[in-house]
Every structure is written in structure tokens, then in C-alpha cells.
Design a protein around this motif. Structure first.
Motif, PDB file in Angstrom:
ATOM      1  N   ARG A  25       0.815  -1.225   0.000  1.00 24.75           N
ATOM      2  CA  ARG A  25       0.000   0.000   0.000  1.00 24.75           C
ATOM      3  C   ARG A  25       0.847   1.272   0.000  1.00 24.75           C
ATOM      4  O   ARG A  25       0.285   2.367   0.084  1.00 24.75           O
ATOM      5  N   ASN A  26       2.168   1.110  -0.016  1.00 28.36           N
ATOM      6  CA  ASN A  26       3.071   2.260   0.001  1.00 28.36           C
ATOM      7  C   ASN A  26       2.735   3.195   1.171  1.00 28.36           C
ATOM      8  O   ASN A  26       2.509   4.393   0.994  1.00 28.36           O
ATOM      9  N   THR A  27       2.727   2.609   2.367  1.00 28.43           N
ATOM     10  CA  THR A  27       2.384   3.355   3.576  1.00 28.43           C
ATOM     11  C   THR A  27       3.373   2.995   4.678  1.00 28.43           C
ATOM     12  O   THR A  27       4.259   2.162   4.490  1.00 28.43           O
ATOM     13  N   SER A  28       3.228   3.602   5.833  1.00 32.70           N
ATOM     14  CA  SER A  28       4.137   3.325   6.950  1.00 32.70           C
ATOM     15  C   SER A  28       3.754   2.015   7.653  1.00 32.70           C
ATOM     16  O   SER A  28       2.635   1.515   7.509  1.00 32.70           O
ATOM     17  N   LEU A  29       4.700   1.499   8.426  1.00 31.60           N
ATOM     18  CA  LEU A  29       4.429   0.289   9.202  1.00 31.60           C
ATOM     19  C   LEU A  29       3.317   0.541  10.226  1.00 31.60           C
ATOM     20  O   LEU A  29       2.475  -0.320  10.462  1.00 31.60           O
ATOM     21  N   GLY A  30       3.324   1.721  10.808  1.00 32.04           N
ATOM     22  CA  GLY A  30       2.293   2.068  11.781  1.00 32.04           C
ATOM     23  C   GLY A  30       0.910   2.097  11.153  1.00 32.04           C
ATOM     24  O   GLY A  30      -0.066   1.593  11.732  1.00 32.04           O
ATOM     25  N   ASP A  31       0.819   2.678   9.961  1.00 31.52           N
ATOM     26  CA  ASP A  31      -0.467   2.717   9.260  1.00 31.52           C
ATOM     27  C   ASP A  31      -0.911   1.319   8.834  1.00 31.52           C
ATOM     28  O   ASP A  31      -2.100   0.994   8.871  1.00 31.52           O
ATOM     29  N   ALA A  32       0.038   0.488   8.452  1.00 28.09           N
ATOM     30  CA  ALA A  32      -0.299  -0.889   8.070  1.00 28.09           C
ATOM     31  C   ALA A  32      -0.843  -1.648   9.280  1.00 28.09           C
ATOM     32  O   ALA A  32      -1.839  -2.372   9.178  1.00 28.09           O
ATOM     33  N   PHE A  33      -0.210  -1.456  10.441  1.00 29.33           N
ATOM     34  CA  PHE A  33      -0.689  -2.121  11.654  1.00 29.33           C
ATOM     35  C   PHE A  33      -2.079  -1.611  12.035  1.00 29.33           C
ATOM     36  O   PHE A  33      -2.959  -2.401  12.381  1.00 29.33           O
ATOM     37  N   THR A  34      -2.271  -0.306  11.945  1.00 30.90           N
ATOM     38  CA  THR A  34      -3.583   0.269  12.254  1.00 30.90           C
ATOM     39  C   THR A  34      -4.656  -0.302  11.339  1.00 30.90           C
ATOM     40  O   THR A  34      -5.767  -0.614  11.777  1.00 30.90           O
ATOM     41  N   ALA A  35      -4.331  -0.469  10.073  1.00 32.50           N
ATOM     42  CA  ALA A  35      -5.294  -1.041   9.115  1.00 32.50           C
ATOM     43  C   ALA A  35      -5.622  -2.492   9.475  1.00 32.50           C
ATOM     44  O   ALA A  35      -6.791  -2.890   9.460  1.00 32.50           O
ATOM     45  N   MET A  36      -4.602  -3.271   9.803  1.00 31.22           N
ATOM     46  CA  MET A  36      -4.848  -4.678  10.178  1.00 31.22           C
ATOM     47  C   MET A  36      -5.676  -4.769  11.451  1.00 31.22           C
ATOM     48  O   MET A  36      -6.624  -5.546  11.538  1.00 31.22           O
ATOM     49  N   ARG A  37      -5.303  -3.978  12.448  1.00 31.95           N
ATOM     50  CA  ARG A  37      -6.025  -4.007  13.719  1.00 31.95           C
ATOM     51  C   ARG A  37      -7.472  -3.565  13.536  1.00 31.95           C
ATOM     52  O   ARG A  37      -8.401  -4.188  14.047  1.00 31.95           O
ATOM     53  N   GLY A  38      -7.670  -2.490  12.800  1.00 33.03           N
ATOM     54  CA  GLY A  38      -9.035  -2.019  12.544  1.00 33.03           C
ATOM     55  C   GLY A  38      -9.859  -3.041  11.778  1.00 33.03           C
ATOM     56  O   GLY A  38     -11.029  -3.271  12.080  1.00 33.03           O
ATOM     57  N   HIS A  39      -9.242  -3.681  10.804  1.00 27.18           N
ATOM     58  CA  HIS A  39      -9.933  -4.710  10.017  1.00 27.18           C
ATOM     59  C   HIS A  39     -10.323  -5.889  10.914  1.00 27.18           C
ATOM     60  O   HIS A  39     -11.448  -6.398  10.828  1.00 27.18           O
ATOM     61  N   ALA A  40      -9.393  -6.292  11.762  1.00 23.67           N
ATOM     62  CA  ALA A  40      -9.668  -7.411  12.670  1.00 23.67           C
ATOM     63  C   ALA A  40     -10.815  -7.072  13.614  1.00 23.67           C
ATOM     64  O   ALA A  40     -11.725  -7.891  13.822  1.00 23.67           O
ATOM     65  N   ARG A  41     -10.803  -5.883  14.163  1.00 24.67           N
ATOM     66  CA  ARG A  41     -11.873  -5.478  15.095  1.00 24.67           C
ATOM     67  C   ARG A  41     -13.219  -5.347  14.384  1.00 24.67           C
ATOM     68  O   ARG A  41     -14.236  -5.820  14.872  1.00 24.67           O
ATOM     69  N   THR A  42     -13.209  -4.692  13.247  1.00 24.29           N
ATOM     70  CA  THR A  42     -14.454  -4.468  12.512  1.00 24.29           C
ATOM     71  C   THR A  42     -15.129  -5.773  12.117  1.00 24.29           C
ATOM     72  O   THR A  42     -16.342  -5.910  12.215  1.00 24.29           O
ATOM     73  N   HIS A  43     -14.322  -6.730  11.689  1.00 22.15           N
ATOM     74  CA  HIS A  43     -14.876  -7.980  11.172  1.00 22.15           C
ATOM     75  C   HIS A  43     -14.787  -9.140  12.165  1.00 22.15           C
ATOM     76  O   HIS A  43     -15.069 -10.285  11.806  1.00 22.15           O
ATOM     77  N   ARG A  44     -14.403  -8.796  13.403  1.00 22.52           N
ATOM     78  CA  ARG A  44     -14.339  -9.777  14.500  1.00 22.52           C
ATOM     79  C   ARG A  44     -13.417 -10.954  14.177  1.00 22.52           C
ATOM     80  O   ARG A  44     -13.749 -12.106  14.422  1.00 22.52           O
TER      81      ARG A  44
END
Length: 117
Positions: free
Chosen positions: A67-86
Motif C-alpha cells: 500500500r506504500n504506507t508506513s508500518l504504523g499505518d499498516a498495523f492500524t489497518a490490520m487491527r481495525g480490520h480485525a476489530r471491525t470484522h471480528r
């Protein structure tokens, strides 16, 4: 520990001391066994945590590069995805490592198991 005696007379002092020594030895053995089991449990938990962390770090790198983004943003995306979709974060990370992207949320996916895709 059960101590049986046939005669109806008091237990001689030497026998009582020996019985107490056996009881003490058995207690020490049980305490050591419990300590060993607790240590093995903690080691297994640490092993699992380490492997989960490795998977999450790899997934952060894959997702950040894709995604050409930072490691922090990638982690935030994964964590948010995991929470949103349980999903479990480690399951999302494993999916990212396997496929290079976040899992698609299925209509009825079992908890913690992202869909293949």
C-alpha cells in the motif's frame, strides 16, 4: 498419604518421624511437579506470543509495501480490520502474509478465521 497400623497401640516415635519424612518428601515432589507444569505453560505461552508477533511484523511489512504506507499505518489497518470484522489479529496477519492483502469479510465467517481470497 495413608498410614495404616494393625496393632491398637500408639505408633512408635521413630515410625512417626519416618512417616512424617515420607509425607514431607511427597509434598516436595508435588510442589516441584506443579512448578515444572507452570513453567512449561508459561514457556508455551511465550512461544505462541513470539510466533504471533513475528507473523504480525511480517504482515505489517507486506501490507506497508503493497500500500506504500508506513508500518504504523499498516498495523492500524490490520487491527481495525480485525476489530471491525471480528477476526483475531493473528489470523488477519497470517492472511496478509499468505496473500499480501487483508481478507475479504465473508457474510458468515467463523470468529477468528478470515476467508481465503
Amino acid at each position: 498419604m495413608l498410614l495404616l497400623r494393625a496393632p491398637d497401640s500408639p505408633l512408635p516415635a521413630d515410625d512417626l518421624v519416618m512417616a512424617q519424612a515420607f509425607a514431607d518428601a511427597a509434598t516436595i515432589g508435588l510442589l516441584h511437579a506443579r512448578t515444572l507444569k507452570d513453567t512449561e505453560t508459561v514457556n508455551a505461552q511465550l512461544h505462541t506470543a513470539l510466533h504471533s508477533r513475528i507473523t504480525i511484523e511480517q504482515a505489517k511489512g507486506f501490507l506497508a509495501a503493497r500500500r506504500n504506507t508506513s508500518l504504523g499505518d499498516a498495523f492500524t489497518a490490520m487491527r481495525g480490520h480485525a476489530r471491525t470484522h471480528r477476526f483475531l489479529l493473528t489470523a488477519v496477519a497470517r492472511h496478509v502474509v499468505d496473500t499480501g492483502d487483508l481478507p475479504l469479510p465473508p457474510a458468515a465467517s467463523p470468529r477468528g478465521h478470515p476467508a481465503e481470497g
